[in-house]
Design a protein around this motif. Structure first.
Motif, PDB file in Angstrom:
ATOM      1  N   MET A   1      -3.878  17.807  28.185  1.00  0.00           N
ATOM      2  CA  MET A   1      -2.826  18.279  27.303  1.00  0.00           C
ATOM      3  C   MET A   1      -2.762  17.366  26.088  1.00  0.00           C
ATOM      4  O   MET A   1      -2.899  16.152  26.202  1.00  0.00           O
ATOM      5  CB  MET A   1      -1.481  18.269  28.021  1.00  0.00           C
ATOM      6  CG  MET A   1      -0.357  18.738  27.104  1.00  0.00           C
ATOM      7  SD  MET A   1       1.209  18.994  27.926  1.00  0.00           S
ATOM      8  CE  MET A   1       1.892  17.383  27.842  1.00  0.00           C
ATOM      9  N   MET A   2      -2.544  17.985  24.938  1.00  0.00           N
ATOM     10  CA  MET A   2      -2.358  17.260  23.688  1.00  0.00           C
ATOM     11  C   MET A   2      -0.953  17.568  23.177  1.00  0.00           C
ATOM     12  O   MET A   2      -0.457  18.682  23.351  1.00  0.00           O
ATOM     13  CB  MET A   2      -3.390  17.701  22.650  1.00  0.00           C
ATOM     14  CG  MET A   2      -4.823  17.464  23.059  1.00  0.00           C
ATOM     15  SD  MET A   2      -5.231  15.737  23.254  1.00  0.00           S
ATOM     16  CE  MET A   2      -5.205  15.191  21.580  1.00  0.00           C
ATOM     17  N   HIS A   3      -0.328  16.588  22.560  1.00  0.00           N
ATOM     18  CA  HIS A   3       1.007  16.769  22.010  1.00  0.00           C
ATOM     19  C   HIS A   3       0.963  16.387  20.536  1.00  0.00           C
ATOM     20  O   HIS A   3       0.598  15.261  20.197  1.00  0.00           O
ATOM     21  CB  HIS A   3       2.007  15.897  22.760  1.00  0.00           C
ATOM     22  CG  HIS A   3       3.405  16.087  22.301  1.00  0.00           C
ATOM     23  ND1 HIS A   3       4.383  15.183  22.585  1.00  0.00           N
ATOM     24  CD2 HIS A   3       3.999  17.057  21.583  1.00  0.00           C
ATOM     25  CE1 HIS A   3       5.522  15.594  22.055  1.00  0.00           C
ATOM     26  NE2 HIS A   3       5.294  16.724  21.447  1.00  0.00           N
ATOM     27  N   LEU A   4       1.329  17.331  19.687  1.00  0.00           N
ATOM     28  CA  LEU A   4       1.353  17.104  18.253  1.00  0.00           C
ATOM     29  C   LEU A   4       2.795  17.203  17.780  1.00  0.00           C
ATOM     30  O   LEU A   4       3.428  18.258  17.916  1.00  0.00           O
ATOM     31  CB  LEU A   4       0.472  18.137  17.541  1.00  0.00           C
ATOM     32  CG  LEU A   4       0.407  18.064  16.025  1.00  0.00           C
ATOM     33  CD1 LEU A   4      -0.226  16.747  15.581  1.00  0.00           C
ATOM     34  CD2 LEU A   4      -0.382  19.244  15.486  1.00  0.00           C
ATOM     35  N   SER A   5       3.337  16.118  17.258  1.00  0.00           N
ATOM     36  CA  SER A   5       4.706  16.094  16.757  1.00  0.00           C
ATOM     37  C   SER A   5       4.685  16.389  15.253  1.00  0.00           C
ATOM     38  O   SER A   5       3.956  15.730  14.500  1.00  0.00           O
ATOM     39  CB  SER A   5       5.326  14.722  17.019  1.00  0.00           C
ATOM     40  OG  SER A   5       6.664  14.694  16.599  1.00  0.00           O
ATOM     41  N   VAL A   6       5.473  17.375  14.840  1.00  0.00           N
ATOM     42  CA  VAL A   6       5.499  17.810  13.442  1.00  0.00           C
ATOM     43  C   VAL A   6       6.937  17.832  12.924  1.00  0.00           C
ATOM     44  O   VAL A   6       7.889  17.763  13.698  1.00  0.00           O
ATOM     45  CB  VAL A   6       4.855  19.211  13.292  1.00  0.00           C
ATOM     46  CG1 VAL A   6       3.394  19.184  13.714  1.00  0.00           C
ATOM     47  CG2 VAL A   6       5.618  20.263  14.075  1.00  0.00           C
ATOM     48  N   LYS A   7       7.085  17.934  11.606  1.00  0.00           N
ATOM     49  CA  LYS A   7       8.432  17.993  11.025  1.00  0.00           C
ATOM     50  C   LYS A   7       9.080  19.358  11.205  1.00  0.00           C
ATOM     51  O   LYS A   7      10.290  19.456  11.345  1.00  0.00           O
ATOM     52  CB  LYS A   7       8.385  17.642   9.541  1.00  0.00           C
ATOM     53  CG  LYS A   7       8.163  16.182   9.283  1.00  0.00           C
ATOM     54  CD  LYS A   7       8.308  15.855   7.825  1.00  0.00           C
ATOM     55  CE  LYS A   7       8.115  14.358   7.615  1.00  0.00           C
ATOM     56  NZ  LYS A   7       8.434  13.965   6.263  1.00  0.00           N
ATOM     57  N   SER A   8       8.277  20.423  11.152  1.00  0.00           N
ATOM     58  CA  SER A   8       8.830  21.771  11.263  1.00  0.00           C
ATOM     59  C   SER A   8       7.944  22.648  12.144  1.00  0.00           C
ATOM     60  O   SER A   8       6.874  23.096  11.712  1.00  0.00           O
ATOM     61  CB  SER A   8       8.965  22.416   9.883  1.00  0.00           C
ATOM     62  OG  SER A   8       9.356  23.775  10.025  1.00  0.00           O
ATOM     63  N   VAL A   9       8.404  22.892  13.348  1.00  0.00           N
ATOM     64  CA  VAL A   9       7.687  23.786  14.257  1.00  0.00           C
ATOM     65  C   VAL A   9       7.616  25.188  13.668  1.00  0.00           C
ATOM     66  O   VAL A   9       6.592  25.858  13.767  1.00  0.00           O
ATOM     67  CB  VAL A   9       8.363  23.810  15.648  1.00  0.00           C
ATOM     68  CG1 VAL A   9       7.936  25.006  16.452  1.00  0.00           C
ATOM     69  CG2 VAL A   9       8.032  22.553  16.401  1.00  0.00           C
TER      70      VAL A   9
END
Length: 59
Positions: A1-9
């Motif tokens: 699993m990879m987790h990408l944190s972004v400002k706006s989903v």
């Protein structure tokens, strides 16, 4: 699993939809949801089977 944190989903979701990623690459995508752990995210499973969780913090 990879987790990408972004400002706006929602912006990422719109981009994925506009680019027709699911259709082009035959991948599974679930729409954005608010999670109980103070994150809003959507999930994409890429062609090699890796689950990507693209999320933003909502706290």
């Amino acid at each position: 699993m990879m987790h990408l944190s972004v400002k706006s989903v929602d912006a990422w979701w719109a981009h994925v939809q506009k680019q027709k990623i699911a259709e082009k690459y035959n991948v599974q995508i679930s729409p954005p949801e608010q999670r109980p752990w103070n994150m809003r995210d959507f999930v994409l499973i890429d062609p090699s089977g890796v689950l990507w969780r693209i999320s933003e913090n909502t706290d």
